[in-house]
Design a protein around this motif. Structure first.
Motif, PDB file in Angstrom:
ATOM      1  N   GLY A 176      14.397  13.741  19.815  1.00 34.20           N
ATOM      2  CA  GLY A 176      12.788  13.898  20.296  1.00 34.20           C
ATOM      3  C   GLY A 176      12.228  15.052  19.983  1.00 34.20           C
ATOM      4  N   ILE A 177      12.660  15.804  18.883  1.00 31.84           N
ATOM      5  CA  ILE A 177      12.283  16.921  18.561  1.00 31.84           C
ATOM      6  C   ILE A 177      10.747  17.216  18.147  1.00 31.84           C
ATOM      7  N   VAL A 178      10.365  16.116  17.519  1.00 28.12           N
ATOM      8  CA  VAL A 178       8.786  16.026  17.177  1.00 28.12           C
ATOM      9  C   VAL A 178       8.317  14.513  17.609  1.00 28.12           C
ATOM     10  N   ASP A 179       6.886  14.587  17.533  1.00 25.52           N
ATOM     11  CA  ASP A 179       6.400  13.297  17.912  1.00 25.52           C
ATOM     12  C   ASP A 179       6.383  12.362  16.657  1.00 25.52           C
ATOM     13  N   LEU A 180       7.049  11.312  17.018  1.00 21.75           N
ATOM     14  CA  LEU A 180       7.416  10.436  15.827  1.00 21.75           C
ATOM     15  C   LEU A 180       6.177   9.745  15.071  1.00 21.75           C
ATOM     16  N   ASP A 181       5.056   9.578  15.713  1.00 19.93           N
ATOM     17  CA  ASP A 181       3.827   9.105  14.997  1.00 19.93           C
ATOM     18  C   ASP A 181       3.237  10.272  14.196  1.00 19.93           C
ATOM     19  N   LEU A 182       3.334  11.469  14.705  1.00 18.51           N
ATOM     20  CA  LEU A 182       2.855  12.670  13.741  1.00 18.51           C
ATOM     21  C   LEU A 182       3.830  12.637  12.652  1.00 18.51           C
ATOM     22  N   LEU A 183       4.991  12.695  12.882  1.00 18.65           N
ATOM     23  CA  LEU A 183       6.097  12.706  11.740  1.00 18.65           C
ATOM     24  C   LEU A 183       5.752  11.648  10.657  1.00 18.65           C
ATOM     25  N   LYS A 184       5.550  10.376  11.067  1.00 18.19           N
ATOM     26  CA  LYS A 184       5.021   9.237  10.271  1.00 18.19           C
ATOM     27  C   LYS A 184       3.839   9.572   9.573  1.00 18.19           C
ATOM     28  N   ASP A 185       2.894  10.290  10.190  1.00 24.55           N
ATOM     29  CA  ASP A 185       1.682  10.554   9.494  1.00 24.55           C
ATOM     30  C   ASP A 185       2.131  11.589   8.445  1.00 24.55           C
ATOM     31  N   CYS A 186       2.985  12.485   8.618  1.00 20.00           N
ATOM     32  CA  CYS A 186       3.224  13.545   7.700  1.00 20.00           C
ATOM     33  C   CYS A 186       3.886  13.033   6.447  1.00 20.00           C
ATOM     34  N   VAL A 187       4.772  12.142   6.653  1.00 20.33           N
ATOM     35  CA  VAL A 187       5.487  11.074   5.402  1.00 20.33           C
ATOM     36  C   VAL A 187       4.210  10.544   4.419  1.00 20.33           C
ATOM     37  N   LYS A 188       3.328   9.884   5.231  1.00 25.04           N
ATOM     38  CA  LYS A 188       2.274   9.371   4.793  1.00 25.04           C
ATOM     39  C   LYS A 188       1.389  10.213   3.734  1.00 25.04           C
ATOM     40  N   GLU A 189       0.966  11.430   4.357  1.00 23.06           N
ATOM     41  CA  GLU A 189       0.384  12.372   3.692  1.00 23.06           C
ATOM     42  C   GLU A 189       0.887  12.953   2.568  1.00 23.06           C
ATOM     43  N   GLU A 190       2.411  13.109   2.821  1.00 26.99           N
ATOM     44  CA  GLU A 190       3.302  13.620   1.498  1.00 26.99           C
ATOM     45  C   GLU A 190       3.126  12.674   0.271  1.00 26.99           C
ATOM     46  N   PHE A 191       3.245  11.374   0.722  1.00 26.72           N
ATOM     47  CA  PHE A 191       3.272  10.313  -0.323  1.00 26.72           C
ATOM     48  C   PHE A 191       1.915   9.886  -0.913  1.00 26.72           C
ATOM     49  N   ALA A 192       0.759  10.479  -0.392  1.00 24.51           N
ATOM     50  CA  ALA A 192      -0.420  10.142  -0.533  1.00 24.51           C
ATOM     51  C   ALA A 192      -1.031   9.877  -1.928  1.00 24.51           C
ATOM     52  N   ALA A 193      -0.359  10.552  -2.704  1.00 20.40           N
ATOM     53  CA  ALA A 193      -0.647  10.556  -4.258  1.00 20.40           C
ATOM     54  C   ALA A 193       0.136   9.440  -4.885  1.00 20.40           C
ATOM     55  N   LYS A 194       1.118   9.055  -4.388  1.00 21.70           N
ATOM     56  CA  LYS A 194       1.874   7.974  -4.737  1.00 21.70           C
ATOM     57  C   LYS A 194       1.696   6.467  -3.713  1.00 21.70           C
ATOM     58  N   ALA A 195       0.628   6.020  -3.742  1.00 29.67           N
ATOM     59  CA  ALA A 195       0.399   5.175  -2.495  1.00 29.67           C
ATOM     60  C   ALA A 195       1.287   4.073  -2.610  1.00 29.67           C
ATOM     61  N   LYS A 196       1.582   3.651  -3.831  1.00 32.56           N
ATOM     62  CA  LYS A 196       2.480   2.394  -3.971  1.00 32.56           C
ATOM     63  C   LYS A 196       3.931   2.559  -3.169  1.00 32.56           C
ATOM     64  N   ILE A 197       4.338   3.889  -3.089  1.00 36.55           N
ATOM     65  CA  ILE A 197       5.648   3.852  -2.267  1.00 36.55           C
ATOM     66  C   ILE A 197       5.450   4.175  -0.746  1.00 36.55           C
ATOM     67  N   ILE A 198       4.371   4.306  -0.205  1.00 39.36           N
ATOM     68  CA  ILE A 198       4.016   4.618   0.961  1.00 39.36           C
ATOM     69  C   ILE A 198       4.647   3.315   2.012  1.00 39.36           C
ATOM     70  N   PRO A 199       4.417   1.977   1.686  1.00 43.61           N
ATOM     71  CA  PRO A 199       4.951   0.920   2.698  1.00 43.61           C
ATOM     72  C   PRO A 199       6.411   0.956   2.523  1.00 43.61           C
ATOM     73  N   LEU A 200       7.399   1.315   1.348  1.00 42.78           N
ATOM     74  CA  LEU A 200       8.542   1.294   1.447  1.00 42.78           C
ATOM     75  C   LEU A 200       9.031   2.676   2.391  1.00 42.78           C
ATOM     76  N   ASN A 201       8.309   3.706   2.222  1.00 41.12           N
ATOM     77  CA  ASN A 201       8.988   4.745   3.177  1.00 41.12           C
ATOM     78  C   ASN A 201       8.587   4.602   4.626  1.00 41.12           C
ATOM     79  N   MET A 202       7.449   3.760   4.716  1.00 43.29           N
ATOM     80  CA  MET A 202       7.192   3.296   6.175  1.00 43.29           C
ATOM     81  C   MET A 202       8.126   2.521   6.716  1.00 43.29           C
ATOM     82  N   LYS A 203       8.812   1.616   5.912  1.00 46.85           N
ATOM     83  CA  LYS A 203       9.707   0.561   6.417  1.00 46.85           C
ATOM     84  C   LYS A 203      11.027   1.303   6.754  1.00 46.85           C
ATOM     85  N   ALA A 204      11.213   2.041   5.657  1.00 41.51           N
ATOM     86  CA  ALA A 204      12.629   3.142   5.752  1.00 41.51           C
ATOM     87  C   ALA A 204      12.538   3.975   7.111  1.00 41.51           C
ATOM     88  N   PHE A 205      11.268   4.526   7.555  1.00 45.12           N
ATOM     89  CA  PHE A 205      11.095   5.362   8.600  1.00 45.12           C
ATOM     90  C   PHE A 205      11.293   4.396   9.699  1.00 45.12           C
TER      91      PHE A 205
END
Length: 179
Positions: free
Chosen positions: A140-169
């Motif tokens: 519970g160290i950080v808000d999960l929705d906020l962390l998930k948004d950070c992952v999406k932002e990190e991979f924004a330039a590689k949009a094709k792998i965002i769904p894979l990372n969201m599933k992994a998340f």
């Protein structure tokens, strides 16, 4: 409040990225943050590690000998750092690569087959995202929705792998909640 997390594993497992994403989410949540990566010849194949310090007030020193928590992605990392973790901390163990446990009674073990889950999600390269989300869900160290948004932002330039990372998340979160 101050929490220290050591992420450790083989170079190339996304250790530094996981730590950076956690630090970024904590910073967006308003915490003071220090992110201290270990660079050097161990970047590919050897042990790589990174420490993240998250605090509600200014951080005196980012250098931490005894972290609150450990995210161990491989056996050498678990063996090297497990005794450094403070009592009542969480030790995340990637059971896909680590057949042993910490053998500590004074901590919480979070045992997750991160590589196996990542492969089922579409790529073993997402094991770090599985580990990150499982660890964040357990602590519970950080808000999960906020962390998930950070992952999406990190991979924004590689949009094709965002769904894979969201599933992994999501799979990492589910595994932690059922652990």
């Amino acid at each position: 409040m101050q929490t220290e997390i050591k992420f450790a594993g083989f170079g190339g497992q996304g250790i530094l990225l996981s730590a950076k994403l956690l630090a970024y989410a904590a910073m967006k949540q308003g915490f003071f943050v220090a992110w201290v990566p270990s660079y050097g010849p161990e970047m590919r194949g050897g042990t790589a590690y990174c420490t993240v310090v998250i605090a509600s007030k200014k951080i005196g020193s980012p250098v931490i000998k005894n972290p609150t928590h450990l995210v161990a992605m491989n056996r050498p990392s678990l063996e090297k750092f497990t005794n450094d973790v403070k009592t009542d901390g969480v030790i995340f163990i990637n059971s896909s690569l680590i057949p042993t446990r910490s053998n500590r009674e004074d901590i919480v073990e979070l045992v997750v087959p991160a590589n196996d889950i990542a492969i089922k999600a579409g790529s073993v390269r997402a094991a770090n995202i599985v580990a990150l989300s499982a660890f964040a869900a357990k602590t519970g160290i950080v808000d999960l929705d906020l962390l998930k948004d950070c992952v999406k932002e990190e991979f924004a330039a590689k949009a094709k792998i965002i769904p894979l990372n969201m599933k992994a998340f999501d799979e990492g979160v589910n595994c932690a909640r059922n652990n």
